[in-house]
Write an enzyme that holds these catalytic residues in place. Structure first.
Site, PDB file in Angstrom:
ATOM      1  N   ASP A 101       0.733  -1.127  -0.013  1.00 23.99           N
ATOM      2  CA  ASP A 101      -0.085   0.217  -0.038  1.00 23.99           C
ATOM      3  C   ASP A 101       0.940   1.080   0.017  1.00 23.99           C
ATOM      4  OD1 ASP A 101      -2.108  -1.460   0.035  1.00 23.99           O
ATOM      5  OD2 ASP A 101      -2.409  -1.447   2.271  1.00 23.99           O
TER       6      ASP A 101
HETATM    7  N1  URA Z   1      -1.386  -6.025   3.759  1.00 27.18           N
HETATM    8  C1  URA Z   1      -1.985  -4.564   3.732  1.00 27.18           C
HETATM    9  O1  URA Z   1      -2.840  -4.586   4.350  1.00 27.18           O
HETATM   10  N2  URA Z   1      -1.049  -3.750   3.209  1.00 27.18           N
HETATM   11  C2  URA Z   1       0.083  -3.773   2.403  1.00 27.18           C
HETATM   12  O2  URA Z   1       0.531  -2.769   1.952  1.00 27.18           O
HETATM   13  C3  URA Z   1       0.562  -5.412   2.504  1.00 27.18           C
HETATM   14  C4  URA Z   1      -0.339  -6.632   2.982  1.00 27.18           C
END
Ligand code: URA
Length: 236
Positions: A101
């Site tokens: 993310d």
């Molecule tokens: N899980 C998440 O919620 N975000 C990420 O970036 C990676 C795994």
């Protein structure tokens, strides 16, 4: 030898699906002859021309990047935000394997090797991804057990995982949790915490299979060694 459409997409000019369309439209020549058969096999010795452009097969490159916060895990961004590709000095058409993310930090693999990317992101591979999460309120043992066993996310049960409280700060009411999952669904860790009411304040991926962030600071990257690439292939 590999299928023509795969070869074209791996040279980076277009996607495999678009390459199939171009072949059917008669826009692809192999050694001077128009080829319309999708199954045609070619090798690096064949001269492949797409829309008049001679393809050059790119050497494969493999990196790991310590992704900082506020960086997008894609090749380009229509909002002008920094992408993971901006950090790596190369002319090769690399792209991230899977995603982190925008506000998640940590290890991400970048490569132009579509075959390896497919291996690593295929749901059946069960590649371990280890995270360190900072979540609001005390993370109970009962909830850890529930997340380890698997919970329903968007109608599909999560695979067995590892969630363990490492530290709890009473003053701030914040828990520090180690997480290991083998799937790679969008926002999976945050959504798993949220399904039991925990808000993820920070998330960092510390390990991808056997690769970690040793020797890297945020924003730094390194090339993978041949041995590491072979090890990733052997996760098959
Ligand atoms: N899980 C998440 O919620 N975000 C990420 O970036 C990676 C795994």
């Amino acid at each position: 030898m590999e299928r023509l459409q795969k070869y074209i997409s791996e040279c980076g000019v277009t996607s495999r699906r678009k390459a199939e369309e171009l072949i059917k439209l008669g826009k692809v020549k192999v050694n001077g002859e128009v080829v319309r058969e999708l199954g045609t096999k070619v090798s690096g010795n064949d001269v492949v021309v797409v829309n008049g452009q001679v393809l050059k097969s790119e050497l494969k490159e493999y990196y790991i990047l310590y992704k900082p916060r506020e960086v997008i895990s894609s090749v380009s961004d229509n909002k002008g935000r920094k992408t993971v590709i901006d950090f790596v000095k190369t002319d090769a058409r690399i792209y991230p394997v899977g995603r982190l993310d925008y506000d998640t930090t940590g290890i991400i693999i970048l490569t132009n090797d579509g075959e390896l990317s497919n291996i690593l992101t295929h749901p059946s591979r069960d590649v371990e991804k280890e995270y360190f999460a900072k979540v609001k309120v005390f993370f109970s043992k009962e909830d850890a057990a529930k997340l380890c066993k698997g919970i329903m996310l968007n109608g599909v049960k999560t695979k067995p995982a590892f969630f363990k409280l490492k530290k709890y700060d009473k003053k701030t009411d914040i828990s520090y949790v180690k997480v290991v999952i083998t799937e790679g669904r969008n926002h999976q860790v945050k959504d798993m915490f949220m399904s039991l009411g925990y808000d993820t304040l920070k998330l960092k991926r510390e390990r991808y299979a056997f690769l970690d962030l040793s020797g890297l600071k945020s924003g730094e990257y390194r090339k993978l060694s041949l041995k590491e690439v072979k090890q990733l292939y052997s996760l098959k």
